[in-house]
Design an enzyme around this catalytic site. Sequence first.
Site, PDB file in Angstrom:
ATOM      1  CG  ASP A 186      -3.662   4.389  -3.510  1.00 51.48           C
ATOM      2  OD1 ASP A 186      -2.951   3.881  -2.900  1.00 51.48           O
ATOM      3  OD2 ASP A 186      -5.227   4.402  -3.651  1.00 51.48           O
TER       4      ASP A 186
ATOM      5  CG  ASP B 130      -2.113   1.214   1.989  1.00 55.65           C
ATOM      6  OD1 ASP B 130      -1.936   2.414   0.605  1.00 55.65           O
ATOM      7  OD2 ASP B 130      -2.484   1.001   1.994  1.00 55.65           O
TER       8      ASP B 130
END
Length: 474
Positions: free
Chosen positions: A352, A156
């Site tokens: 992201d 992440d």
Amino acid sequence: MGPSNSILLVLSSCFLFFLVVARKEITLEKSEDDIQATAHHYQTVELSSFLSSSTCRQSIIGDTKKGYLEVVHKHGPCSKFTKDTVKPLTVEEIFTNDQSRVDSIRSRLAIKTGKKDVQGSKTTLPAKSGTTIGSANYIVTIGLGTPKEDLSLIFDTGSDITWTQCQPCAGECYKQQDPIFAPSSSTTYSNISCSATECLNTGRAPQCFSSTCGYRIQYGDGSITTGFLAKEKVTLASDVIDGFLFGCGQYNKGLFRGDAGLLGLGRGKLSIVTQAAEKYGKVFSYCLPSTASSTGYLTFGSSGIDSSVAYTPLSDSPGPSFYGLDLEAIYVGGNKLEISPTVFTTSGMIIDSGTVITRLPPTAYSALRTAFRAKMTQYPLTKGFSIFDTCYDLSKYSTITIPTLSFVWGGNTKVDIVPQGILFPLSVNQVCLAFAGNRDDSGIGIFGNTQQKTLEVVHDVTAGKVGFAPGKCA
Ligand SMILES: *[C@@H]1O[C@H](CO)[C@@H](O)[C@H](O)[C@H]1NC(C)=O
């Protein structure tokens, strides 16, 4: 008709003939150009290349990457997760989770900037500022402790703290694939006292369990992890990082099913990127595979980065942990979309790894959709699905010819999106344009993981840039 008139007639016919020939040549040249341009601005791909197969294929391209960590799709045959621990998500669930991640990013930014979140949400706006984990597609395995235990963590770039479920699970642990990390079996584990600078310096109000430093992350979807902020040795392929601060989770609940926790690759203080700055200079690179049945990689440090990587500057961080980029233009089929640059500067954009589908300001998205549809008229449109509004019924096709699509980032860095990043397969017969619009132009754009497929994506925080190179994994 006099003789002079006849001569004139002959002369003018010759001239006309000449004109016709000349015109014809021009026409011919032009159509060859057109053919070349067409060939360059379209690409024909097998429909099967959008689908994952039932067996795992190693797909690193080029030099054997030394010291890379394998990145696998959580729900594909390359992950060791069994269906019994991790129920595969339905496509509905993927996109519902994806939208809640987008909403939670937006609410974190709103909290950071003090702006009122005008976008709101059709579903529930996350009440807390934590990132929703979303569909958490990609998994990476690291070693923790001495002797090391291998842990499969969510990959992440949108959050900072690395955490894993920890024995004795004083509160609660969910079911995970790996054995749960046992601090008592590691010779390098240590708690941190609540008064230690490491605890006070985390950039957040310390959580204390009597005198032991703690952490607590509440995700937007109600998932939660809390426990001790501890120090441990981390092993990344053949490298070792000592004294790494991580969350040793004693109470963990929520959507992480199967994963042992999360590897935080954000821009903040506690991320592994920042904590390992001395060793790797805040540089990491990864490549996400084109389908769930191939492998990608994650590497730290700048050695081995290809000279073909084209960079764009990081913009001022739009919020905690995030990597901001400036999108300047979009090309579809070789044509630049007519989108006012202020559309992109107003929204801003982040890259992201945890958002599946790229989100654009609605003005930019509708220009993209219009141009794309205009170049796909030979295929039958079918009804939209979830966040998608441009879907095609391909039951009569085994190959498809689609326009090229590129993003131009700040510094004139043009990045081609691969076909698997342009269309998202809902089934064998149905694909959708794999982009979505935000609800209004003030919402931040997000460059999601579908569009990053097969690119080497380099994050160089020290130099303040993000780079892209094509075709580094398949
Ligand atoms: C860490 O702190 C917790 C809570 O105070 C305690 O239960 C645990 O035994 C400590 N672990 C170590 C290795 O000191």
